[in-house]
Design a protein around this motif. Structure first.
Motif, short mmCIF file in Angstrom:
data_model
loop_
_atom_site.label_atom_id
_atom_site.label_comp_id
_atom_site.label_asym_id
_atom_site.label_seq_id
_atom_site.Cartn_x
_atom_site.Cartn_y
_atom_site.Cartn_z
N VAL A 270 -12.37 16.98 -13.37
CA VAL A 270 -11.41 16.40 -12.43
C VAL A 270 -11.08 15.00 -12.93
N LEU A 271 -9.85 14.81 -13.38
CA LEU A 271 -9.44 13.55 -13.99
C LEU A 271 -9.17 12.46 -12.97
N GLY A 272 -8.94 12.85 -11.73
CA GLY A 272 -8.71 11.84 -10.71
C GLY A 272 -8.13 12.42 -9.44
N VAL A 273 -7.98 11.53 -8.46
CA VAL A 273 -7.44 11.87 -7.15
C VAL A 273 -6.18 11.04 -6.93
N ILE A 274 -5.15 11.68 -6.35
CA ILE A 274 -3.93 10.97 -5.97
C ILE A 274 -3.81 11.02 -4.45
N GLU A 275 -3.68 9.86 -3.85
CA GLU A 275 -3.54 9.79 -2.40
C GLU A 275 -2.06 9.69 -2.06
N ASN A 276 -1.57 10.72 -1.39
CA ASN A 276 -0.15 10.75 -1.01
C ASN A 276 0.00 10.34 0.46
N MET A 277 1.18 9.85 0.81
CA MET A 277 1.47 9.41 2.18
C MET A 277 0.43 8.39 2.66
N ALA A 278 0.07 7.49 1.75
CA ALA A 278 -1.01 6.54 2.05
C ALA A 278 -0.60 5.49 3.08
N VAL A 279 0.67 5.09 3.04
CA VAL A 279 1.12 4.04 3.95
C VAL A 279 2.60 4.24 4.24
N VAL A 281 6.07 2.31 5.19
CA VAL A 281 6.72 1.00 5.20
C VAL A 281 8.01 1.13 5.99
N CYS A 282 8.13 0.39 7.07
CA CYS A 282 9.32 0.45 7.92
C CYS A 282 10.55 0.01 7.13
N SER A 283 11.58 0.83 7.14
CA SER A 283 12.80 0.51 6.39
C SER A 283 13.59 -0.63 7.03
N GLU A 284 13.30 -0.94 8.30
CA GLU A 284 14.02 -2.00 8.99
C GLU A 284 13.37 -3.37 8.82
N CYS A 285 12.04 -3.41 9.02
CA CYS A 285 11.37 -4.73 9.04
C CYS A 285 10.34 -4.90 7.93
N GLY A 286 10.00 -3.79 7.21
CA GLY A 286 9.02 -3.89 6.14
C GLY A 286 7.57 -3.83 6.59
N HIS A 287 7.35 -3.60 7.89
CA HIS A 287 5.98 -3.50 8.40
C HIS A 287 5.27 -2.29 7.80
N LYS A 288 4.02 -2.49 7.36
CA LYS A 288 3.24 -1.42 6.76
C LYS A 288 2.24 -0.87 7.78
N GLU A 289 2.16 0.45 7.85
CA GLU A 289 1.24 1.07 8.80
C GLU A 289 0.60 2.30 8.15
N HIS A 290 -0.73 2.37 8.24
CA HIS A 290 -1.47 3.51 7.68
C HIS A 290 -1.54 4.60 8.74
N ILE A 291 -0.51 5.41 8.80
CA ILE A 291 -0.38 6.41 9.86
C ILE A 291 -1.52 7.41 9.82
N PHE A 292 -1.90 7.85 8.62
CA PHE A 292 -2.91 8.90 8.47
C PHE A 292 -4.30 8.35 8.17
#
Length: 367
Positions: A270-279, A281-292
């Motif tokens: 196993v060469l590695g892990v890729i984390e998808n949908m990690a954060v 980013v609001c397209s309006e204000c740029g606020h970052k939220e870790h939904i999952f």
């Protein structure tokens, strides 16, 4: 390595400084990687040639590190640098199980559906090609092939050459990739109502009866889960390594662990892990939220002594571009998402190089 020694510069200091420079993809020294091909010093100018085992692409981090390390030495004012790369075949590529025309096979897998595995596989393949490698992609999701739409190929059919058992399919070009999929052979409305042995047989045919043209990497977009196709691959194909795609939430991580364990049991690194949908980013204000949730990919990588290759955002653009037949790396190569795919591809290729260097030689079996 060729060295030229000049009296007015401490060549040993130059050699030591160069050897201690860290490759940015592996964070391992050039000396450890045996990457130095030439070192010459003439007056105040150092001439350096490096050769790595993965495509260097457009990232200039290593070049900057080399120049910074050498011009900091007494007597060195200029650095001439040649960066080269050579992708070698995994030792198993010479075995009886080898796929003709393929140096390395990378399985992109997930423990469950819905984590963005196919989108990730397509963008990784395109990123490796953008970095300068010859790349193919095989859509191994026999029941639900999605690569024809993601790559914008649609209902094209591969050309078939030869007769009888010697028949081969010519892969369909897509954005610089060589591609093959069950989706090219059936209509979008045709359900594959097959049992396991038929699915495994279809995968073998796609692999062995496709005329791959000198690929450095063949990316296999695996079906979700740990069923027949994964077992078929491990038993009949020299898979160089695997990548597991997950999302941060606990349920996805549980399934990702099963995927890692499966590859371990069949002796696929196993060469590695890729984390998808990690954060998000609001397209309006740029606020970052870790939904999952946060940090799940990093935790699972640490638990299994592998590497987090990168984390991708939950992005509407990624989804739209894949659905539209132009994945992010092609549609908008300068976007932050595309730059992350490119970085992931470099780390993945570098990890594969490291795995190949450690791999035991395989006896060549003449047919």
């Amino acid at each position: 390595m060729r060295e030229t020694i000049m009296a007015d510069v401490d060549i040993n200091a130059v050699h030591t400084a160069l050897g201690q420079v860290l490759d940015p993809a592996l964070e391992q020294s050039l000396a450890e990687l045996d990457a130095i091909r030439k070192l010459e010093v003439s007056g105040a100018r150092a001439e350096v040639e490096l050769c790595l085992g993965y495509p260097l692409g457009r990232d200039d981090t290593l070049a900057r590190r080399v120049r910074d390390a050498l011009v900091a030495l007494p007597g060195i004012d200029e650095v001439g640098l040649v960066l080269d790369w050579q992708i070698d075949a995994h030792p198993a590529a010479n075995s009886a199980m080898a796929i003709r025309g393929v140096k390395n096979i990378i399985a992109v897998a997930s423990g469950k559906g819905g984590v963005g595995k196919s989108t990730t596989a397509a963008n990784i393949a395109l990123a490796l090609a953008a970095e300068g490698a010859h790349v193919g992609i095989l859509d191994a999701d026999i029941y639900g092939p999605s690569q024809p739409q993601m790559l914008g190929v649609g209902q094209k059919r591969p050309q078939v050459i030869g007769e009888g058992k010697a028949q081969q399919m010519i892969p369909i070009p897509a954005h610089g990739l060589q591609s093959i999929s069950m989706g090219y052979l059936v209509s979008e409305q045709t359900p594959m109502v097959w049992r396991g042995p038929m699915v495994s047989g279809a995968l073998k045919q796609l692999l062995t009866q496709t005329r791959w043209d000198e690929l450095d990497y063949l990316i296999i977009d695996m079906p979700p889960g740990t069923g027949d196709i994964a077992l078929t691959l491990s038993q009949s194909v020299p898979v160089t390594g695997a990548v597991v795609v997950t999302t941060p939430q606990d349920i996805a991580l549980l399934d990702a662990k099963k995927g890692i364990e499966m590859f371990r049991k069949v002796n696929v690194p196993v060469l590695g892990v890729i984390e998808n949908m990690a954060v998000h980013v609001c397209s309006e204000c740029g606020h970052k939220e870790h939904i999952f949730g946060a940090g799940g990919g990093e935790r699972i990588a640490a638990d299994y002594q592998t590497r987090l290759l990168g984390a991708l955002p939950l992005s509407l653009a990624i989804r739209r571009q894949a659905d539209g037949g132009e994945p992010s790396v092609v549609a908008n190569p300068d976007s932050p998402e595309s730059q992350e795919y490119l970085a992931i591809a470099r780390r993945l290729a570098a990890e594969l190089w490291r795995a190949n260097r450690r791999a035991a030689p395989v006896t060549i079996i003449e047919s």
